[in-house]
Design a protein around this motif. Structure first.
Motif, mmCIF file in Angstrom:
data_model
loop_
_atom_site.group_PDB
_atom_site.id
_atom_site.type_symbol
_atom_site.label_atom_id
_atom_site.label_comp_id
_atom_site.label_asym_id
_atom_site.label_seq_id
_atom_site.Cartn_x
_atom_site.Cartn_y
_atom_site.Cartn_z
ATOM 1 N N GLN A 1 0.835 -1.203 0.000
ATOM 2 C CA GLN A 1 0.000 0.000 0.000
ATOM 3 C C GLN A 1 0.868 1.251 0.000
ATOM 4 O O GLN A 1 0.534 2.235 -0.643
ATOM 5 N N ASP A 2 1.952 1.208 0.750
ATOM 6 C CA ASP A 2 2.878 2.333 0.833
ATOM 7 C C ASP A 2 4.245 1.886 0.344
ATOM 8 O O ASP A 2 4.626 0.726 0.522
ATOM 9 N N PHE A 3 4.986 2.827 -0.249
ATOM 10 C CA PHE A 3 6.311 2.492 -0.752
ATOM 11 C C PHE A 3 7.151 3.757 -0.853
ATOM 12 O O PHE A 3 6.622 4.861 -0.856
ATOM 13 N N PRO A 4 8.475 3.591 -0.924
ATOM 14 C CA PRO A 4 9.378 4.747 -0.982
ATOM 15 C C PRO A 4 9.204 5.553 -2.275
ATOM 16 O O PRO A 4 8.637 5.071 -3.251
ATOM 17 N N SER A 5 9.748 6.742 -2.262
ATOM 18 C CA SER A 5 9.677 7.591 -3.454
ATOM 19 C C SER A 5 10.937 7.502 -4.305
ATOM 20 O O SER A 5 10.956 7.976 -5.435
#
Length: 160
Positions: free
Chosen positions: A102-106
Motif C-alpha cells: 500500500q505504501d512504498f518509498p519515493s
C-alpha cells in the motif's frame, strides 16, 4: 608467378600467426547481459507517477503508454485489476500490485541482481525491497514484471 606464390605464402603465414595470438581488444557489451537500469528507471518513474496527486492519468493508461514495459506485463496487470474489481467493486485489490504494497518509498536503488531479476530497495526506506524482472524484446530491455505482476511467488519479497 613465383612472386605471386611467395606473396601468397607470406600472407598465409602472417594470418596463421595472428589467429593464434590473443588480442587486448575489449569485447562489445553482450546483449545477453540484462540491462538492470531499465528496472530502476521504471520504478523511479512509477513512484513519481503514483505520488502525483494532480495526475488524472489512470494506471492502465500510464502503463500502456510506456515503451519500456512488455505487452505481457501490461496484459497481466490489466487482468489482475479487472479480476479484483469484479470480486470487490468497492475496494478493488486493496494494494498496489506493481509494488505489492500500500505504501512504498519515493526513490530506489539497485540492491541485488539475479539473472533476469533485479531487487531494488528504497533509498530513504532501505527495508522496503521489490523484485522487478527484465526481458529483452526486439533487442531492447524492458520491464516484464514487478510486485505481483509476472513475478513468481518464490521471487517476490515477503511482506509481513
Amino acid at each position: 608467378m613465383r612472386i605471386t606464390v611467395l606473396l601468397l605464402l607470406v600472407l598465409v603465414i602472417a594470418c596463421a600467426q595472428t589467429n593464434g595470438k590473443k588480442t587486448n581488444a575489449v569485447p562489445a557489451k553482450s546483449k545477453a547481459q540484462p540491462e538492470y537500469e531499465v528496472a530502476l528507471r521504471f520504478i523511479s518513474d512509477y513512484a513519481r507517477y503514483s505520488n502525483d496527486m494532480d495526475s488524472e492519468t489512470r494506471l492502465i493508461d500510464w502503463i500502456g503508454s510506456r515503451k519500456d514495459i512488455t505487452d505481457s506485463f501490461k496484459s497481466e496487470l490489466r487482468r489482475i485489476l479487472d479480476e479484483a474489481e469484479k470480486e470487490s467493486p468497492e475496494t478493488g485489490l486493496g494494494f498496489d500490485p506493481v509494488v505489492d504494497a500500500q505504501d512504498f518509498p519515493s526513490s530506489f536503488e539497485i540492491a541485488q541482481t539475479d539473472g533476469m531479476y533485479v531487487v531494488v530497495k528504497g533509498i530513504e526506506w532501505p527495508e522496503f525491497k521489490l523484485t522487478i524482472s527484465v526481458r529483452s524484446v526486439g533487442g531492447k530491455w524492458c520491464v516484464d514484471g514487478a510486485g505481483i505482476v509476472n513475478i513468481p511467488e518464490n521471487k517476490r519479497i515477503q511482506r509481513y
